[in-house]
Each structure stands twice: as C-alpha cells, then as structure tokens.
Design a protein around this motif. Structure first.
Motif, short mmCIF file in Angstrom:
data_model
loop_
_atom_site.label_atom_id
_atom_site.label_comp_id
_atom_site.label_asym_id
_atom_site.label_seq_id
_atom_site.Cartn_x
_atom_site.Cartn_y
_atom_site.Cartn_z
N ILE A 256 0.83 -1.20 0.00
CA ILE A 256 0.00 0.00 0.00
C ILE A 256 0.87 1.26 0.00
N LYS A 257 1.90 1.27 0.84
CA LYS A 257 2.78 2.43 0.91
C LYS A 257 3.52 2.65 -0.41
N GLY A 258 4.06 1.56 -0.93
CA GLY A 258 4.86 1.68 -2.16
C GLY A 258 4.04 2.18 -3.35
N TYR A 259 2.87 1.55 -3.57
CA TYR A 259 2.07 1.94 -4.74
C TYR A 259 1.42 3.31 -4.54
N SER A 260 1.07 3.65 -3.30
CA SER A 260 0.49 4.99 -3.09
C SER A 260 1.53 6.07 -3.34
N GLU A 261 2.78 5.85 -2.93
CA GLU A 261 3.85 6.82 -3.20
C GLU A 261 4.11 6.94 -4.70
N ALA A 262 4.05 5.78 -5.38
CA ALA A 262 4.25 5.81 -6.84
C ALA A 262 3.17 6.63 -7.52
N MET A 263 1.91 6.47 -7.05
CA MET A 263 0.80 7.25 -7.64
C MET A 263 0.98 8.73 -7.38
N ILE A 264 1.42 9.07 -6.15
CA ILE A 264 1.64 10.49 -5.82
C ILE A 264 2.70 11.10 -6.72
N ASN A 265 3.74 10.29 -7.01
CA ASN A 265 4.84 10.78 -7.84
C ASN A 265 4.57 10.61 -9.33
N GLY A 266 3.37 10.10 -9.69
CA GLY A 266 3.01 9.96 -11.10
C GLY A 266 3.73 8.85 -11.80
N ILE A 267 4.12 7.82 -11.07
CA ILE A 267 4.86 6.70 -11.64
C ILE A 267 3.91 5.52 -11.77
#
Length: 459
Positions: A256-267
């Motif tokens: 959850i942390k990893g994919y949410s950070e990726a979404m925030i960063n547009g990755i």
C-alpha cells in the motif's frame, strides 16, 4: 511469622510439653510408688510387731523387742501403755486430743489401724505414721506407734542430678541440631519455590524447582514446574503470535505504501496500482477480522447463540455461494439431521472448509460433500481431489498462522487463522474436527457434532 519461625515455635512447645510431662510423671511415680510402698511397709511392720503381743499388761520384754526393731529397721517404733503418752513421743507437736480423738479411739477399740501424716520442723519433711492398737479382751492395753520421715522428691533424685543434667544437655543439643536440620529440610523446598516464583514474576520463565521427593512438597514442586512450563510456552506463543502478526501486516502495508507513493509521484499505472492497494487493504481487513474473532474465542467472549438447526439447509446454502468458483459438487445429504448450534458460526465453519477445498482441488474434479447421522453424532464430510498435504503437516494446519505453501496462500489472501478458528468453534459446540490428507491425492475434513436425539429414541 515466617514458616521457619512457626516450626521452631512448634518444636519449642513440644519440648516444653515433654519436660512438663516428665515432671508430672515424676511426681505421680513419687506418690504412687514411693509413698504408697512406704505406707504398706509401715503397716506390715506394725502388724508383725503386734503378733508378739500375747495379751495382758505390756511387759518390759515386748517394749524392748519394739525398741530393738526400731534400731534395726528404717522405721522409728515404740510401744506405750497409755495413749496419752503418745504426744510426748511423736516427732512433731500435737496434743493427745489431736492425735486420738473420740473417732480415732473407736477405731482402735475396733482393732483398726490409724494412719497419720504430718509435717515435722525437726526433720523438715513430711512424716508418715501408724498407730496400732494392742487389745486384750476388747480393752486397750497399749499402742504401737511407728513412723518414718519421707524422703523429698528432690532428695530422691539428688544422686541423679548430674546424670539428668548431662542427659538434658545432650537431649537439648540433639533436639536443637535435629530441629535445625529438620527445619532446614522442611523449609528448603518452600524457599526454593519462593525464589523461583520471584524469578518467574520478573520474567525469568526458565525458573524451575527440584521435584525429587514423593511427598506433598514434591507434588507442589511438580505442579509449580508444570505451571512455569505452561507460562513459558504461552509466553513463547505470544511472542511468536506478535511476530507473525507484525510480519503479516508488514507485507500489505509495504504494498500500500509503495504503490500509493508511486501514484503520488506519477509513476506507473494508476488503475493497476489502485487495484493492488484495494487487494492488500482487503487482505488486512480479513486478517484483522480473523484476529478479533480468534481473540474473542480465546477469551470465551464470542457469543454463541444456539438454536435447533436443520443442517442440510445450511449445507445447501453454503455450497451455492461457491458454485461460481467451482461448479462440480457431489452431494450426499441426509435432510433429516438436526443439531443444536449457532447458525452463523457453523456457516463460518462450512465456508472456511469448502473455501480451502475449492482453493486446493483440481478444477475438473468434484468436491464430495456428505452429511449423515450416526447414532448420537452428525458427521459433515468434505473431500477434495487435489494438492493434499504431507502426513506430518496435518497436526499443524490448525495452528495459528500456519501455512504449508506460504507464497500461494498469501496470493489467495488467506490469513492462516481460518482452521484455528474453525477448530475452536467446533469444540465450542461439543464437536470434533478431523483432517486426513495425502500429498498429491487430496484432503478429507470431517466435522463431528452432537446429534439432536428425540426423547425415547435409542442411541
């Protein structure tokens, strides 16, 4: 007061009672043996002397014979013509009327002996005496008077004082030494248990006490060790449980942390990432729900509401929920079976067991479900043809968080708590969970519950 002091107090009281009993026995023996034996000898001597009296007035020969006896025996003896002379002869002060009153004179005239006991200042002790009548034709011609000063009890034992003192010293030393050894022997197991209990209370779960003896202390020690082992085991299980829960939660949280950070960063791909986040959140939700369920079961706080339940209907409904995942079920259902149980909890049991069967069975093979009553038992059996498991794994599958194939189970979203919960629910219904399996062949799960027996029906 400590137990050791209580033991010493008990020993001290015992010694006091023993000494008091010894003194009481000494005085009893003094009265019964010594004093009584002296009285008997005194009476016998007076009777023997009176046999020499042949009647008439007392003659000089008889008086001399009594005097000779007095010199040769331990008794003082003399004969007098007139009883009034007696007051001048006795070794303590008394007048004639005190010695021989009307009542005593009647006894003498009836040829009865008189016993007297008095204290003599001259001898500083008690005096035992007898007055024996000398009768001739029912007339009192004279009397015999015999007396002896009694030995005091302290004088009787004076020769034994050193012996008694040495004996008492030795006895005291033996009692003290034996008392110390005995007290130490008795108290030692309790002190060991006290020390172990303190260590246990401070978190040293390895604390144990020796339990070699067969007495009550040995039994107490064995019970203590069993308790300590249970606490140690429970503590280890608690640590394992907490570590496993932390591990189980860490994986979905990291996703959850990893994919949410990726979404925030547009990755990455947002739709795919949201799907993974939703999947892992659902996994966490199931895990937390299972944990709460398990805690309620362990603490006996789960509410079990039992009713008369036709089990066949519950089986049909549960199977129908899985037909989209697996469309081949072979049912052999006795529709007359009735149990007394909680519908929601038994539905949870069936759902979990059928879910496992669907996960691990071959897709083109049927899952066999049987429901039948055997005397006073209802048996619900689920058999699949599929992966199965090694025989040594079977006893472990109801343990908390136990997985045979951890990677596959995580992908499918299992928490590793399902069968542990199932087992407890079945046991709370007075039933039994049995699992048989063979690797590469399949698994058979049997839930046995008490049947509802109608009144008058044979079991």
């Amino acid at each position: 007061m400590t137990f050791r002091k209580k033991l010493w107090m008990t020993l001290f009281i015992f010694v006091l009672l023993a000494v008091g009993s010894a003194f009481g026995l000494s005085y009893t023996l003094y009265e019964k043996l010594y004093v009584e034996s002296v009285k008997d000898e005194l009476k016998a001597a007076a009777e023997n002397l009176s046999d020499d009296y042949k009647g008439g007035e007392l003659n000089a020969a008889f008086v001399e014979r009594v005097g000779w006896f007095s010199e040769k025996s331990p008794f003082e003896a003399f004969a007098v013509h007139n009883p009034r002379e007696l007051a001048a002869c006795i070794p303590y002060e008394a007048d004639y009327e005190t010695l021989i009153g009307p009542e005593e004179r009647e006894k003498l005239l009836e040829n009865k002996m008189i016993e007297e006991t008095g204290y003599s200042e001259r001898f500083d002790r008690q005096i035992i005496s007898v007055i024996y009548p000398l009768l001739d034709d029912k007339q009192l011609k004279g009397i015999l008077y015999l007396y002896i000063p009694l030995e005091r009890i302290d004088e009787l034992v004076s020769s034994l004082i050193l012996f008694w003192a040495a004996g008492a010293a030795m006895l005291t030393a033996v009692l003290l030494y034996g008392g110390m050894r005995w007290t130490r022997h008795v108290v030692k197991p309790l002190e060991e248990m006290k020390g172990a209990a303190v260590r246990l209370s401070k978190g040293d779960y390895m604390a144990r006490v020796p339990a070699e003896s067969k007495d009550e202390f040995g039994q107490l020690a064995r019970t203590f060790n069993e308790m300590a082992e249970a606490i140690q085991k429970e503590n280890e299980q608690r640590k394992t449980f907490l570590a496993t829960v932390s591990h189980e939660l860490r994986t979905p949280l990291s996703y959850i942390k990893g994919y949410s950070e990726a979404m925030i960063n547009g990755i990455g791909r947002p739709k795919q990432q949201l799907s993974i986040i939703q999947r892992e959140a659902a996994r966490m939700e199931r895990l937390v729900n299972d944990l709460l369920e398990l805690i309620r079961l362990d603490s006996n706080k789960m509410n079990i509401e039992k009713t008369f339940l036709p089990l066949a209907d519950l089986v049909y409904r549960t199977v129908d929920t899985f037909r989209l995942k697996h469309d081949r079920f072979a049912l052999d259902i006795d529709e007359e079976t009735i149990v007394y149980g909680d519908e929601d909890r038994l539905s949870q049991v069936m759902t979990n067991i059928i879910d496992n069967a669907v996960r691990y069975s071959q897709k083109n093979k049927p899952i066999y479900i049987t429901l039948r009553q055997e005397k006073d038992q209802v048996k619900w059996i689920v058999r699949d043809i599929g992966a199965g498991m090694p025989e040594e794994e079977i006893p472990k599958v109801t343990n908390q968080f136990y997985r045979i194939n951890k990677a596959r189970t995580r992908e499918d979203g299992g928490s590793g708590l399902g069968l542990s919960i199932v087992k407890q629910i079945v046991e709370r219904h007075g039933g039994e969970l049995n699992i048989q399996s063979e690797a590469g062949v399949g698994t058979t799960v049997t839930v046995t519950l008490p049947a509802l027996i109608e009144e008058g029906e044979e079991t």
